[in-house]
Design a protein around this motif. Structure first.
Motif, mmCIF file in Angstrom:
data_model
loop_
_atom_site.group_PDB
_atom_site.id
_atom_site.type_symbol
_atom_site.label_atom_id
_atom_site.label_comp_id
_atom_site.label_asym_id
_atom_site.label_seq_id
_atom_site.Cartn_x
_atom_site.Cartn_y
_atom_site.Cartn_z
ATOM 1 N N ARG A 76 1.088 -0.896 -0.151
ATOM 2 C CA ARG A 76 -0.237 -0.148 0.117
ATOM 3 C C ARG A 76 0.502 1.340 -0.326
ATOM 4 N N ASP A 77 1.897 1.271 1.143
ATOM 5 C CA ASP A 77 2.997 2.463 0.661
ATOM 6 C C ASP A 77 3.052 2.662 -0.923
ATOM 7 N N GLU A 78 3.664 1.578 -1.147
ATOM 8 C CA GLU A 78 4.280 1.959 -2.708
ATOM 9 C C GLU A 78 3.180 2.103 -3.709
ATOM 10 N N LYS A 82 3.855 5.283 -5.759
ATOM 11 C CA LYS A 82 3.844 5.489 -7.363
ATOM 12 C C LYS A 82 2.331 6.165 -7.616
ATOM 13 N N LEU A 83 1.617 5.851 -6.725
ATOM 14 C CA LEU A 83 0.185 7.000 -7.372
ATOM 15 C C LEU A 83 0.594 8.333 -6.843
ATOM 16 N N ALA A 84 1.592 9.227 -6.510
ATOM 17 C CA ALA A 84 2.194 10.100 -6.389
ATOM 18 C C ALA A 84 2.791 10.420 -7.554
ATOM 19 N N ALA A 86 2.616 8.874 -10.221
ATOM 20 C CA ALA A 86 1.947 9.103 -11.380
ATOM 21 C C ALA A 86 0.927 10.973 -11.661
ATOM 22 N N VAL A 87 0.094 10.603 -10.653
ATOM 23 C CA VAL A 87 -0.351 11.990 -10.417
ATOM 24 C C VAL A 87 0.394 13.396 -10.744
ATOM 25 N N ASN A 88 1.716 13.151 -10.118
ATOM 26 C CA ASN A 88 2.823 14.781 -11.213
ATOM 27 C C ASN A 88 3.885 14.414 -11.661
ATOM 28 N N LEU A 89 3.116 13.328 -12.663
ATOM 29 C CA LEU A 89 4.137 13.255 -13.659
ATOM 30 C C LEU A 89 4.621 14.155 -14.495
ATOM 31 N N GLU A 90 3.427 14.947 -15.161
ATOM 32 C CA GLU A 90 3.522 16.155 -16.350
ATOM 33 C C GLU A 90 4.823 17.016 -15.155
ATOM 34 N N ALA A 91 4.266 17.269 -14.191
ATOM 35 C CA ALA A 91 5.763 18.586 -13.649
ATOM 36 C C ALA A 91 6.470 17.731 -13.131
#
Length: 223
Positions: A76-78, A82-84, A86-91
């Motif tokens: 869950r931590d991983e 990874k979700l964070a 993915a959300v900030n991928l463009e940045a």
């Protein structure tokens, strides 16, 4: 129609008989016991073994459950990390492009191997343009780092205070990176000053030099 015979069970007598079998048992010779005590002991032993095995099995399963729960928390931590990302991928892509542009800009400030002579000439001309007298201008041994090379230059110039200051400013404003280190200024005759310093300039390594440096580092690690 004939009536079925009644069966009378004397429970008291039966209980007395069962109780009699458990009296005066020889604990040293269980084989001489009556059938009922032996069966009772056998049943107790089997039950105890089954219960012990059952708890042992539960203990193993509990350990497995604990390990799986810890694994779940880790996953869950991983997932959150990874979700964070993915959300900030463009940045992150934009930051990466900015870093690459910054690195490219810095590389442009490092001369190549073939441009070093021109840079040394620029340093010399900066001093001459300020009417300074060069008493010493001696390039030293090239120090090769991971991705760049450092060239120290021993410099001694004589001139007026403001001219020496302007010379240092001109060095700082060169398009290539040059630093002045170990500066020492002493007065000489007629109000002139002599400055001793080490000017350091840097250049990036070409492909062959980078490969040679990597092989040297790997060879040192093996030793």
């Amino acid at each position: 129609m004939a009536k079925s015979p009644k069966v009378n069970v004397d429970l008291k007598a039966w209980a007395e008989g069962v109780s009699t079998q458990f009296r005066s048992l020889d604990t040293k010779d269980p084989s001489s016991w009556p059938l009922l005590p032996r069966f009772a002991v056998f049943t107790f032993i089997v039950t105890a073994i089954v219960v012990a095995l059952w708890f042992a099995w539960l203990t193993d399963k509990q350990d497995e459950l604990t390990a799986e729960q810890e694994k779940e928390v880790k996953l869950r931590d991983e997932y959150k990390v990874k979700l964070a990302k993915a959300v900030n991928l463009e940045a992150l892509k934009k930051q990466r492009e900015q870093v690459q542009q910054y690195v490219t800009q810095l590389e442009k400030q490092l001369p190549s191997k073939s441009e070093m002579d021109a840079l040394l000439s620029d340093i010399n001309q900066a001093g001459i343009g300020r009417s300074l007298q060069f008493d010493l201008f001696r390039p030293g041994q090239v120090l090769v780092k991971d991705y760049y090379a450092e060239l120290p230059i021993a410099v001694r110039v004589t001139g007026r205070y403001h001219d020496i200051g302007s010379f240092a400013a001109d060095i700082a404003n060169l398009s290539r990176i040059v630093t002045i280190n170990n500066m020492s200024i002493v007065p000489v005759k007629e109000g002139a000053l002599t400055m001793d310093a080490t000017a350091k300039t840097f250049r990036y390594l070409d492909g062959e030099e980078v490969n040679a440096q990597r092989q040297a580092v790997q060879g040192a690690k093996k030793k």
